[in-house]
Motif scaffolding. Structure first.
Motif, PDB file in Angstrom:
ATOM      1  N   SER A 147       0.951  -1.295  -0.221  1.00 42.24           N
ATOM      2  CA  SER A 147      -0.355   0.097   0.050  1.00 42.24           C
ATOM      3  C   SER A 147       1.132   1.643  -0.312  1.00 42.24           C
ATOM      4  O   SER A 147       1.638   0.677  -0.111  1.00 42.24           O
ATOM      5  CB  SER A 147      -0.475   0.373   0.744  1.00 42.24           C
ATOM      6  OG  SER A 147      -0.048   0.497   2.738  1.00 42.24           O
ATOM      7  N   SER A 148       0.485   2.503  -0.097  1.00 44.22           N
ATOM      8  CA  SER A 148       1.296   3.516  -0.104  1.00 44.22           C
ATOM      9  C   SER A 148       2.163   3.481   1.753  1.00 44.22           C
ATOM     10  O   SER A 148       0.675   2.851   2.443  1.00 44.22           O
ATOM     11  CB  SER A 148       0.880   4.731  -0.842  1.00 44.22           C
ATOM     12  OG  SER A 148      -0.018   5.493   0.356  1.00 44.22           O
ATOM     13  N   ARG A 186       0.045  10.530  -3.181  1.00 47.74           N
ATOM     14  CA  ARG A 186      -0.472   9.276  -4.019  1.00 47.74           C
ATOM     15  C   ARG A 186       0.677   8.574  -3.770  1.00 47.74           C
ATOM     16  O   ARG A 186       1.996   8.867  -4.763  1.00 47.74           O
ATOM     17  CB  ARG A 186      -0.919  10.362  -5.295  1.00 47.74           C
ATOM     18  CG  ARG A 186      -2.100  11.336  -5.539  1.00 47.74           C
ATOM     19  CD  ARG A 186      -2.263  11.354  -7.014  1.00 47.74           C
ATOM     20  NE  ARG A 186      -1.104  12.495  -7.313  1.00 47.74           N
ATOM     21  CZ  ARG A 186      -1.154  13.010  -7.770  1.00 47.74           C
ATOM     22  NH1 ARG A 186      -2.086  12.752  -8.599  1.00 47.74           N
ATOM     23  NH2 ARG A 186       0.240  13.651  -8.952  1.00 47.74           N
ATOM     24  N   PRO A 225       3.261   4.698  -8.878  1.00 52.40           N
ATOM     25  CA  PRO A 225       3.322   3.589  -8.928  1.00 52.40           C
ATOM     26  C   PRO A 225       4.366   2.871  -9.230  1.00 52.40           C
ATOM     27  O   PRO A 225       4.896   1.716  -9.714  1.00 52.40           O
ATOM     28  CB  PRO A 225       2.402   3.481 -10.528  1.00 52.40           C
ATOM     29  CG  PRO A 225       2.345   4.735 -10.481  1.00 52.40           C
ATOM     30  CD  PRO A 225       2.210   6.048  -9.681  1.00 52.40           C
ATOM     31  N   ALA A 245      -4.725   0.160  -3.357  1.00 48.65           N
ATOM     32  CA  ALA A 245      -5.304   1.250  -2.846  1.00 48.65           C
ATOM     33  C   ALA A 245      -6.541   2.377  -2.858  1.00 48.65           C
ATOM     34  O   ALA A 245      -7.420   1.794  -2.068  1.00 48.65           O
ATOM     35  CB  ALA A 245      -5.448   1.030  -4.748  1.00 48.65           C
ATOM     36  N   ASP A 301      -5.162   7.614  -4.646  1.00 46.03           N
ATOM     37  CA  ASP A 301      -3.876   6.934  -5.415  1.00 46.03           C
ATOM     38  C   ASP A 301      -4.264   6.767  -7.302  1.00 46.03           C
ATOM     39  O   ASP A 301      -5.305   6.563  -7.311  1.00 46.03           O
ATOM     40  CB  ASP A 301      -3.631   5.374  -5.069  1.00 46.03           C
ATOM     41  CG  ASP A 301      -2.898   5.313  -3.354  1.00 46.03           C
ATOM     42  OD1 ASP A 301      -2.070   6.989  -3.648  1.00 46.03           O
ATOM     43  OD2 ASP A 301      -3.349   4.550  -2.830  1.00 46.03           O
ATOM     44  N   LEU A 307      -4.626   5.075  -9.852  1.00 47.16           N
ATOM     45  CA  LEU A 307      -5.559   3.939  -9.623  1.00 47.16           C
ATOM     46  C   LEU A 307      -5.547   2.846 -10.774  1.00 47.16           C
ATOM     47  O   LEU A 307      -5.262   1.487 -10.767  1.00 47.16           O
ATOM     48  CB  LEU A 307      -6.993   3.529  -9.861  1.00 47.16           C
ATOM     49  CG  LEU A 307      -7.858   1.951  -9.690  1.00 47.16           C
ATOM     50  CD1 LEU A 307      -7.324   1.803  -7.913  1.00 47.16           C
ATOM     51  CD2 LEU A 307      -9.672   1.916  -9.862  1.00 47.16           C
ATOM     52  N   ILE A 316      -1.637   2.121 -10.946  1.00 47.21           N
ATOM     53  CA  ILE A 316      -1.081   0.519 -10.275  1.00 47.21           C
ATOM     54  C   ILE A 316      -2.609  -0.876 -10.989  1.00 47.21           C
ATOM     55  O   ILE A 316      -1.653  -1.828 -10.722  1.00 47.21           O
ATOM     56  CB  ILE A 316      -2.063   0.670  -8.736  1.00 47.21           C
ATOM     57  CG1 ILE A 316      -1.499   1.966  -8.111  1.00 47.21           C
ATOM     58  CG2 ILE A 316      -1.969  -0.493  -7.605  1.00 47.21           C
ATOM     59  CD1 ILE A 316      -2.016   2.859  -7.186  1.00 47.21           C
ATOM     60  N   VAL A 341      -9.238  -1.508  -3.376  1.00 40.01           N
ATOM     61  CA  VAL A 341      -9.403  -0.519  -3.413  1.00 40.01           C
ATOM     62  C   VAL A 341     -10.528  -0.138  -2.806  1.00 40.01           C
ATOM     63  O   VAL A 341     -11.363  -0.778  -1.984  1.00 40.01           O
ATOM     64  CB  VAL A 341     -10.538   0.061  -4.835  1.00 40.01           C
ATOM     65  CG1 VAL A 341     -10.779   1.593  -4.995  1.00 40.01           C
ATOM     66  CG2 VAL A 341      -9.891  -0.908  -5.742  1.00 40.01           C
TER      67      VAL A 341
END
Ligand code: PLP
Length: 470
Positions: free
Chosen positions: A174-175, A206, A209, A231, A242, A244, A247, A260
């Protein structure tokens, strides 16, 4: 309590609720009690004899109410809203009155079938893929845990359910800004939190990627199994979205489960101008969104959507003799769609809300919140004593007070903390903070169901008034 007493008390209580909502602005938003203040006033054991409801109610007003933070107050701007509405309250009342335990279709067919329809209503109006299935969960945390477990089982052909965790080391991504519920789920699901890989973010918080792709490649070289990416559409700290689509491409390339998390900002998907957020959604596997945050439906009500419902059911189903029914296989038995066996009838309040508002009013209310937040953000941007820390994409302003005469970063942090405490302890409004690149910043969310434009303007006046007091 006799039914006639119930009738009399219930009528009084509805009157109390209406008065409460009419005067909610007069209450201090954030409760000012100290730890132990409430417990000290509650006896240490169950009363031996029956007590009158009048007495119980008196204690509610005198003991409990001072310890309540008023989440439906128009100046509740903290965290994210957990809003409710009158149709939702009515639904909750009937759900409690029916007292149905909706674990399987047979235990209340209407609850199962209404839930199925409500999830379709949301799925379709938000623009999620038409082939996906939805189920109501208690919280986003639970839904994310379900996603982790389903991904784990699907990837191992349901082996871990049978034999327990083996020697495989799965990696979850994840971030750095992802919600803490993911880490909790990673721990519970047996992955180990050291296998949660936090990917760096760009200047708008964000997920990057490119960095995700690098981390996955490195893990593969080191013998790890990349399993799951989460995300976020609307992070908790700053509502960052993020990317999407990018990703999703990476997840497709490496055959990784893509979950998500749109727990809060998912409501904005009802508006056409936010559909860009779910570009790439077809490649995702699961999606979580909380109507109990910004869709006027009281807690708890989480909508969890999944592409492969067979995998979900295969992960969670269990069939003891006493739960076998004649209808099995032809209906949705939602106890197989998540962790608990017992389930409340939550679809009812959602049905009441969606019908009572109608799609147009839902959209109008959400877009008003966003517009009013943006209007205020424009004012803040023009004020030399204030700094807007990011664009106001949704209904949350992230800003700080930056008087000309202070340049030291520590002092700026301190003064914003003092300002926040001054506002919160006054009872006039309630907001929270976050840190952006070591800067202490204020988060002001405008998402209360019955919020009006003047409340937003008043909030700006409150903020400026407290600047003077400190
Ligand atoms: C609120 C929130 C959660 C957790 O929600 P619960 O329903 O309380 O578990 C997860 N992710 C995001 C982005 C949130 O805003």
């Amino acid at each position: 309590m006799h039914i006639n007493d119930y009738r009399a008390q219930a009528h009084k209580m509805v009157d109390w609720i209406c008065n409460y909502y009419e005067n909610i602005g007069e209450y201090p938003v954030k409760s000012a009690v100290s730890p132990g203040d409430i417990a000290r006033q509650i006896p240490s054991a169950i009363p031996e004899d029956s007590e009158s409801f009048d007495l119980i109610w008196k204690d509610f007003v005198n003991i409990i109410l001072p310890g309540i933070t008023h989440w439906q107050h128009p100046h509740f701007h903290a965290y994210f809203n957990a809003n409710t509405s009158f149709p939702s309250l009515l639904g909750e009342m009937i759900t409690a009155a029916l007292g149905s335990q909706c674990m399987i279709w047979d235990t209340s067919p209407a609850a199962a079938e209404l839930e199925e329809r409500m999830m379709e209503w949301l799925r379709d109006s938000m623009g999620l893929p038409l082939t996906w299935s939805g189920v109501i969960q208690d919280t986003a945390s639970t839904a994310t845990l379900c996603a982790l477990l389903t991904a784990r089982e699907k990837a191992t052909e349901y082996e871990i359910n049978r034999k327990g965790i083996g020697l495989n080391v799965f990696r979850i991504y994840s971030s750095t800004e992802a919600h803490s519920s993911l880490e909790k789920g990673v721990k519970i699901a047996g992955f180990g939190k050291e296998n949660l890989v936090k990917i760096a973010v760009d200047e708008r918080s964000r997920m990057d990627p490119q960095k995700l792709s690098e981390a996955i490649n490195l893990d593969i070289q080191n013998g790890y199994i990349p399993l799951f990416v989460m995300a976020a559409l609307g992070t908790t700290s700053t509502l960052a979205v993020d990317p999407l689509a990018e990703i999703a491409k990476i997840c497709e390339q490496f055959d990784i489960w893509l979950h998500v998390d749109a727990a809060y900002a998912g409501s904005a998907l009802l508006l056409p101008e936010f559909k860009w957020m779910i570009e790439g959604i077809d490649a995702a596997d699961s999606f979580v969104y909380n109507p109990h945050k910004w869709l006027f439906t009281n807690f708890d009500c989480t909508a969890y959507f999944i592409k492969d419902r067979a995998a979900l059911i295969k992960t969670f189903e269990i069939l003891p003799e006493y739960l076998k029914t004649e209808s099995r296989g032809r209906v949705n038995d939602y106890r197989d769609w998540g962790i608990p066996l017992g389930r409340r009838f939550r679809a009812l309040k959602l049905w009441f809300v969606l019908r009572s508002f109608g799609l147009e009013n839902l959209k109008l209310t959400i877009s008003n919140h966003i517009q009013w937040a943006r209007d205020l953000a424009n004012k803040i941007a023009l004020d030399p004593n204030w700094e807007l820390m990011q664009d106001t994409q949704f209904n949350m302003i992230v800003c700080r007070y930056v008087p000309e005469w202070i340049s030291d970063p520590e002092t700026l942090n301190k003064i914003n903390e003092v300002l926040l405490n001054s506002i919160n302890s006054s009872g006039e409004a309630y907001m929270t903070h976050t840190k952006l690149n070591d800067k202490y910043v204020l988060r002001v969310v405008f998402g209360q169901t019955y919020l009006e434009k003047t409340d937003v303007e008043n909030m700006w006046a409150i903020m400026q008034r407290h600047v003077e007091t400190i």
